[in-house]
Motif scaffolding. Structure first.
Motif, PDB file in Angstrom:
ATOM      1  N   PRO A  65       0.833  -1.211   0.000  1.00 52.85           N
ATOM      2  CA  PRO A  65       0.000   0.000   0.000  1.00 52.85           C
ATOM      3  C   PRO A  65       0.866   1.259   0.000  1.00 52.85           C
ATOM      4  CG  PRO A  65      -0.685  -1.524   1.734  1.00 52.85           C
ATOM      5  CD  PRO A  65       0.604  -2.046   1.170  1.00 52.85           C
ATOM      6  N   ILE A  66       0.401   2.280  -0.706  1.00 55.16           N
ATOM      7  CA  ILE A  66       1.086   3.569  -0.701  1.00 55.16           C
ATOM      8  C   ILE A  66       0.576   4.341   0.509  1.00 55.16           C
ATOM      9  CG2 ILE A  66       1.495   5.719  -1.951  1.00 55.16           C
ATOM     10  CD1 ILE A  66       0.993   4.176  -4.546  1.00 55.16           C
ATOM     11  N   ASP A  67       1.495   4.816   1.313  1.00 55.05           N
ATOM     12  CA  ASP A  67       1.166   5.513   2.549  1.00 55.05           C
ATOM     13  C   ASP A  67       0.273   6.728   2.283  1.00 55.05           C
ATOM     14  OD1 ASP A  67       2.184   7.771   4.712  1.00 55.05           O
ATOM     15  OD2 ASP A  67       2.086   5.739   5.538  1.00 55.05           O
ATOM     16  N   ALA A  68      -0.717   6.943   3.131  1.00 60.63           N
ATOM     17  CA  ALA A  68      -1.662   8.049   2.970  1.00 60.63           C
ATOM     18  C   ALA A  68      -0.957   9.402   2.978  1.00 60.63           C
ATOM     19  CB  ALA A  68      -2.721   7.997   4.066  1.00 60.63           C
ATOM     20  N   GLN A 103       9.947   4.533  -4.974  1.00 62.54           N
ATOM     21  CA  GLN A 103      10.189   5.785  -5.691  1.00 62.54           C
ATOM     22  C   GLN A 103      11.646   6.196  -5.542  1.00 62.54           C
ATOM     23  OE1 GLN A 103       8.100   7.385  -7.765  1.00 62.54           O
ATOM     24  NE2 GLN A 103       9.781   8.736  -8.280  1.00 62.54           N
ATOM     25  N   GLY A 104      12.183   6.064  -4.327  1.00 66.81           N
ATOM     26  CA  GLY A 104      13.596   6.381  -4.104  1.00 66.81           C
ATOM     27  C   GLY A 104      14.510   5.500  -4.936  1.00 66.81           C
ATOM     28  N   CYS A 105      14.197   4.210  -4.992  1.00 69.00           N
ATOM     29  CA  CYS A 105      14.989   3.270  -5.802  1.00 69.00           C
ATOM     30  C   CYS A 105      14.904   3.631  -7.284  1.00 69.00           C
ATOM     31  CB  CYS A 105      14.505   1.842  -5.588  1.00 69.00           C
ATOM     32  SG  CYS A 105      14.856   1.194  -3.946  1.00 69.00           S
ATOM     33  N   ALA A 106      13.713   3.974  -7.763  1.00 73.74           N
ATOM     34  CA  ALA A 106      13.530   4.332  -9.172  1.00 73.74           C
ATOM     35  C   ALA A 106      14.309   5.601  -9.506  1.00 73.74           C
ATOM     36  CB  ALA A 106      12.050   4.518  -9.489  1.00 73.74           C
ATOM     37  N   GLU A 107      14.295   6.582  -8.614  1.00 76.30           N
ATOM     38  CA  GLU A 107      15.026   7.823  -8.859  1.00 76.30           C
ATOM     39  C   GLU A 107      16.530   7.569  -8.858  1.00 76.30           C
ATOM     40  OE1 GLU A 107      13.580  10.612  -5.982  1.00 76.30           O
ATOM     41  OE2 GLU A 107      11.605  10.712  -6.931  1.00 76.30           O
ATOM     42  N   GLN A 108      16.990   6.715  -7.952  1.00 72.80           N
ATOM     43  CA  GLN A 108      18.409   6.384  -7.892  1.00 72.80           C
ATOM     44  C   GLN A 108      18.831   5.658  -9.175  1.00 72.80           C
ATOM     45  OE1 GLN A 108      19.542   3.678  -4.741  1.00 72.80           O
ATOM     46  NE2 GLN A 108      21.497   4.726  -4.514  1.00 72.80           N
ATOM     47  N   HIS A 109      18.009   4.736  -9.642  1.00 77.48           N
ATOM     48  CA  HIS A 109      18.293   4.015 -10.884  1.00 77.48           C
ATOM     49  C   HIS A 109      18.345   4.986 -12.066  1.00 77.48           C
ATOM     50  CE1 HIS A 109      18.297   0.714 -13.766  1.00 77.48           C
ATOM     51  NE2 HIS A 109      17.382   1.383 -14.443  1.00 77.48           N
ATOM     52  N   ASP A 110      17.388   5.906 -12.128  1.00 80.72           N
ATOM     53  CA  ASP A 110      17.360   6.901 -13.208  1.00 80.72           C
ATOM     54  C   ASP A 110      18.626   7.754 -13.194  1.00 80.72           C
ATOM     55  OD1 ASP A 110      15.175   6.475 -14.758  1.00 80.72           O
ATOM     56  OD2 ASP A 110      14.015   8.161 -13.978  1.00 80.72           O
ATOM     57  N   THR A 111      19.046   8.177 -12.013  1.00 80.59           N
ATOM     58  CA  THR A 111      20.238   9.006 -11.891  1.00 80.59           C
ATOM     59  C   THR A 111      21.465   8.251 -12.387  1.00 80.59           C
ATOM     60  OG1 THR A 111      19.297  10.183 -10.012  1.00 80.59           O
ATOM     61  CG2 THR A 111      21.681  10.292 -10.269  1.00 80.59           C
ATOM     62  N   ALA A 162      -1.191  12.161   0.109  1.00 84.09           N
ATOM     63  CA  ALA A 162      -1.621  13.537   0.398  1.00 84.09           C
ATOM     64  C   ALA A 162      -0.633  14.537  -0.215  1.00 84.09           C
ATOM     65  CB  ALA A 162      -1.724  13.750   1.903  1.00 84.09           C
ATOM     66  N   ALA A 163       0.653  14.194  -0.172  1.00 76.18           N
ATOM     67  CA  ALA A 163       1.679  15.083  -0.720  1.00 76.18           C
ATOM     68  C   ALA A 163       1.771  14.972  -2.238  1.00 76.18           C
ATOM     69  CB  ALA A 163       3.037  14.755  -0.100  1.00 76.18           C
ATOM     70  N   ALA A 164       1.559  13.770  -2.764  1.00 74.48           N
ATOM     71  CA  ALA A 164       1.668  13.530  -4.218  1.00 74.48           C
ATOM     72  C   ALA A 164       0.510  12.639  -4.647  1.00 74.48           C
ATOM     73  CB  ALA A 164       3.001  12.877  -4.540  1.00 74.48           C
ATOM     74  N   PRO A 165      -0.660  13.206  -4.907  1.00 73.20           N
ATOM     75  CA  PRO A 165      -1.854  12.406  -5.215  1.00 73.20           C
ATOM     76  C   PRO A 165      -1.720  11.473  -6.414  1.00 73.20           C
ATOM     77  CG  PRO A 165      -2.443  14.702  -4.843  1.00 73.20           C
ATOM     78  CD  PRO A 165      -0.950  14.635  -4.879  1.00 73.20           C
ATOM     79  N   ALA A 166      -0.845  11.782  -7.344  1.00 75.54           N
ATOM     80  CA  ALA A 166      -0.678  10.934  -8.527  1.00 75.54           C
ATOM     81  C   ALA A 166       0.402   9.872  -8.336  1.00 75.54           C
ATOM     82  CB  ALA A 166      -0.355  11.792  -9.732  1.00 75.54           C
ATOM     83  N   ALA A 167       0.909   9.721  -7.117  1.00 73.43           N
ATOM     84  CA  ALA A 167       1.989   8.757  -6.861  1.00 73.43           C
ATOM     85  C   ALA A 167       1.563   7.345  -7.245  1.00 73.43           C
ATOM     86  CB  ALA A 167       2.388   8.799  -5.390  1.00 73.43           C
ATOM     87  N   ILE A 168       2.466   6.651  -7.920  1.00 75.28           N
ATOM     88  CA  ILE A 168       2.195   5.268  -8.309  1.00 75.28           C
ATOM     89  C   ILE A 168       3.136   4.303  -7.595  1.00 75.28           C
ATOM     90  CG2 ILE A 168       1.204   5.881 -10.539  1.00 75.28           C
ATOM     91  CD1 ILE A 168       3.905   5.052 -11.812  1.00 75.28           C
ATOM     92  N   ARG A 169       4.092   4.854  -6.832  1.00 72.33           N
ATOM     93  CA  ARG A 169       5.039   4.031  -6.080  1.00 72.33           C
ATOM     94  C   ARG A 169       5.050   4.429  -4.618  1.00 72.33           C
ATOM     95  NH1 ARG A 169       8.385   5.291 -10.667  1.00 72.33           N
ATOM     96  NH2 ARG A 169       8.749   3.405 -11.880  1.00 72.33           N
ATOM     97  N   CYS A 170       5.372   3.454  -3.760  1.00 70.17           N
ATOM     98  CA  CYS A 170       5.581   3.762  -2.347  1.00 70.17           C
ATOM     99  C   CYS A 170       6.869   4.580  -2.229  1.00 70.17           C
ATOM    100  CB  CYS A 170       5.666   2.472  -1.525  1.00 70.17           C
ATOM    101  SG  CYS A 170       7.110   1.448  -1.885  1.00 70.17           S
ATOM    102  N   THR A 171       7.117   5.135  -1.075  1.00 71.45           N
ATOM    103  CA  THR A 171       8.280   5.991  -0.875  1.00 71.45           C
ATOM    104  C   THR A 171       9.577   5.239  -1.170  1.00 71.45           C
ATOM    105  OG1 THR A 171       7.048   7.193   0.807  1.00 71.45           O
ATOM    106  CG2 THR A 171       9.419   7.525   0.780  1.00 71.45           C
ATOM    107  N   HIS A 172       9.682   4.003  -0.684  1.00 72.95           N
ATOM    108  CA  HIS A 172      10.897   3.220  -0.890  1.00 72.95           C
ATOM    109  C   HIS A 172      11.152   2.965  -2.378  1.00 72.95           C
ATOM    110  CE1 HIS A 172      14.005   0.218  -0.379  1.00 72.95           C
ATOM    111  NE2 HIS A 172      13.304  -0.577  -1.184  1.00 72.95           N
TER     112      HIS A 172
END
Length: 84
Positions: free
Chosen positions: A48-51, A67-75, A55-65
């Protein structure tokens, strides 16, 4: 490239296409308000994506963890450390 390599390449492309389709449907539903936040799950890990994240990013499709991994991979990919 032999038959096994072609089969693997096809399977990889198909998996990416399916994942991209799922992500776009999830994002479109989030933007339209069609998905209740309590039922939203991460497209990568199915947790589940944390509430608070929603609330901060309504269009979020990834959990915080994830999303961080995806951003690190992209970088790393953009810097040439890893190949796409």
């Amino acid at each position: 490239m032999d038959e096994a390599d072609r089969s693997q390449a096809f399977a990889d492309r198909e998996a990416e296409r399916i994942l991209a389709d799922a992500r776009s449907r999830n994002a479109a539903a989030a933007l339209s308000g069609g998905v209740r936040p309590a039922l939203r799950v991460c497209v990568d890990c199915d947790d589940p994506i944390d509430a608070r994240r929603l609330a901060a990013a309504p269009a979020a499709i990834r959990c915080t963890h994830c999303q961080g991994c995806a951003e690190q991979h992209d970088t790393r990919r953009r810097s040439g450390v890893i190949w796409p």
